[in-house]
Design an enzyme around this catalytic site. Structure first.
Site, PDB file in Angstrom:
ATOM      1  N   PHE A 236       0.904  -1.131  -0.124  1.00 54.14           N
ATOM      2  CA  PHE A 236      -0.033   0.076   0.126  1.00 54.14           C
ATOM      3  C   PHE A 236       0.833   1.345   0.091  1.00 54.14           C
ATOM      4  O   PHE A 236       0.747   2.273   0.927  1.00 54.14           O
ATOM      5  CB  PHE A 236      -0.912  -0.095   1.219  1.00 54.14           C
ATOM      6  CG  PHE A 236      -1.680  -1.169   1.514  1.00 54.14           C
ATOM      7  CD1 PHE A 236      -3.003  -1.405   0.714  1.00 54.14           C
ATOM      8  CD2 PHE A 236      -1.513  -2.183   2.278  1.00 54.14           C
ATOM      9  CE1 PHE A 236      -3.603  -2.483   0.768  1.00 54.14           C
ATOM     10  CE2 PHE A 236      -2.098  -3.395   2.500  1.00 54.14           C
ATOM     11  CZ  PHE A 236      -3.227  -3.554   1.633  1.00 54.14           C
ATOM     12  N   ASP A 258       1.036  -1.172  -4.841  1.00 51.19           N
ATOM     13  CA  ASP A 258      -0.250  -0.656  -4.555  1.00 51.19           C
ATOM     14  C   ASP A 258      -1.025  -0.897  -5.719  1.00 51.19           C
ATOM     15  O   ASP A 258      -0.637  -1.130  -6.957  1.00 51.19           O
ATOM     16  CB  ASP A 258       0.099   0.834  -4.858  1.00 51.19           C
ATOM     17  CG  ASP A 258      -0.939   1.615  -4.003  1.00 51.19           C
ATOM     18  OD1 ASP A 258      -0.805   1.924  -2.768  1.00 51.19           O
ATOM     19  OD2 ASP A 258      -2.252   1.885  -4.521  1.00 51.19           O
ATOM     20  N   ASP A 308       0.598  -0.834   5.216  1.00 54.33           N
ATOM     21  CA  ASP A 308       0.158   0.500   5.792  1.00 54.33           C
ATOM     22  C   ASP A 308      -1.333   0.555   4.729  1.00 54.33           C
ATOM     23  O   ASP A 308      -1.526   1.276   4.046  1.00 54.33           O
ATOM     24  CB  ASP A 308       0.956   1.640   5.288  1.00 54.33           C
ATOM     25  CG  ASP A 308       0.443   3.034   5.751  1.00 54.33           C
ATOM     26  OD1 ASP A 308      -0.506   2.928   6.810  1.00 54.33           O
ATOM     27  OD2 ASP A 308       0.704   4.229   5.393  1.00 54.33           O
ATOM     28  N   CYS A 348      -5.293   2.706  10.348  1.00 58.69           N
ATOM     29  CA  CYS A 348      -5.916   3.938  10.474  1.00 58.69           C
ATOM     30  C   CYS A 348      -7.292   3.981  10.705  1.00 58.69           C
ATOM     31  O   CYS A 348      -7.993   4.893  10.418  1.00 58.69           O
ATOM     32  CB  CYS A 348      -5.337   4.995   9.132  1.00 58.69           C
ATOM     33  SG  CYS A 348      -6.431   4.020   7.687  1.00 58.69           S
TER      34      CYS A 348
END
Length: 404
Positions: A236, A258, A308, A348
């Site tokens: 990512f 990605d 991430d 996140c």
């Protein structure tokens, strides 16, 4: 707009009995179920006075009858009615707290305003070199967009202010997407910025959110300390923050993955921009989970892996499903590490606290047949502060794990 800011006809929102406690403790959200419905609601985005069931003053806030969060509280002093000057002072205070970062010679990308953390709900402002990127996600901030723009321009004199208010949050506030120049120049297609001495070209008018994630600034720098001589996998990767920092600290090779074509284009430009050895870099446009299986099936191994991912749990209702996704992702990553290998993994999702995240990693390690140590915990940097009365603002957490 003058009538809105004059507050002469301010509506009063009454709370049901027992529903004022969190508001008195300075939590900024009043949910729709806590409000007494008198059939005469104010306009969306209007400043309102909130009172308890005995008509005692609680706070001033921004109303939205279409949102689950019916009122976003902004001021608890009854003598400080939120007018235009109130907004300007709050913006000034937010920018002032970022001055140490704004004076940095090796970093010129900073979050200037972080919504509720700065008492400005629904407003996010990022500085990218000489341009500002603004996101407005709430009707109250939308109402005073011209004030926000004018004050930011007065304080910082950017070349241009660009709006990227196209998030799903606007839909819940009854607002259409908004994307374009608010004042000044249109940002160039590729704008060069610096973070920790590393150069990036970013596109703040396209791609994800504002075009670059400065919330990982400190974490990128710290993880790179372990990259020297290692085979690094950055998943990512987006515009390449972890990849570039790894190269800057002597990584033997870097594989970046990605699913976004724009991310791959940006990443490759940034590798070239910094003069890193392109022969040591492999950029893979692919779904990360599928690519991790490809690496595993082919017997490929790495010394250090960064995971991430985007937000898996948008709310607490999705936490159980998200935990399974995080566990499977990290299990696949751990399978690619031998003893001594490092995994820097992040979430996140504000709904997932660090304790739950550690448990997810423990389950992932068990399923992968690995034993791990937690070497370090990561969080968001100083320009993404967390208000004590609003713990929901602490969304970013990470763990550096070592396979033993």
């Amino acid at each position: 707009m003058a009538s809105y800011l004059s507050l002469r006809q301010m509506h009063t929102i009454k709370l049901k009995k027992g529903k004022a406690k969190a508001a008195h403790q300075r939590h900024p959200w009043i949910f729709s179920g806590a409000v007494v419905d008198d059939g005469e609601g104010p306009q969306n985005g209007e400043v309102v006075q909130v009172v308890d069931h005995l008509d005692g003053f609680v706070a001033y806030g921004l109303y939205n009858g279409q949102s689950r969060v019916a009122v976003r509280l902004i001021e608890w002093d009854s003598d400080r009615r939120p007018d235009e000057e109130w907004w300007r002072v709050r913006i000034q205070r937010a920018v002032e707290t970022r001055q140490p970062l704004l004076r940095s010679s090796d970093t010129n990308t900073v979050r200037l305003i972080f919504a509720e953390a700065d008492f400005l709900p629904g407003l996010i402002v990022d500085k990218y070199a000489d341009f500002l990127s603004v996101q407005i996600h709430a009707a109250g901030a939308e109402k005073v967009k011209h004030v926000i723009t004018d004050e930011l321009n007065r304080l910082l004199r950017p070349l241009g202010i660009y709006e990227r208010s196209d998030a799903n949050a606007r839909m819940h506030e009854g607002l259409p997407a908004a994307n374009g120049v608010l004042c000044g120049d249109t940002p160039p297609e590729w704008l060069e910025i610096r973070e920790n001495g590393i150069r990036y070209e970013v596109n703040i008018a396209a791609g994800q959110k504002s075009g670059f994630y400065c919330d990982q600034r400190d974490n990128r720098l710290f993880t790179a300390r372990y990259a020297a001589g290692k085979r690094v996998l950055d998943c990512f990767c987006y515009s390449g923050g972890f990849s570039l920092n790894a190269f800057a600290n002597g990584a033997a090779s870097v594989v970046s993955v990605d699913s976004s074509a724009l991310a791959m284009e940006t990443l490759k430009r940034n590798v070239t921009l910094n003069g890193f050895d392109e022969s040591k870099h492999v950029a893979v446009q692919a779904d990360v989970n599928k690519q991790l299986r490809v690496f595993s099936d082919s017997g490929q191994r790495f010394d250090m892996i960064v995971l991430d991912p985007p937000k898996y749990a948008p709310s607490r209702s999705g936490l159980e499903k998200a935990a399974r996704a995080y566990k499977d992702l990290n299990r696949r990553g751990l399978l690619l590490l031998e003893r001594g290998g490092l995994l820097a993994t992040f979430s996140c999702s504000a709904a997932m606290d660090v304790g739950t995240f550690k448990q997810v990693l423990a389950w992932a390690a068990l399923d992968a047949g690995k034993e791990i140590q937690f070497v370090r915990q990561f969080t968001q940097p100083e320009d993404h502060p967390v208000r004590a009365s609003f713990p929901e603002g602490e969304y970013l957490k990470g763990l550096l794990c070592r396979v033993v």
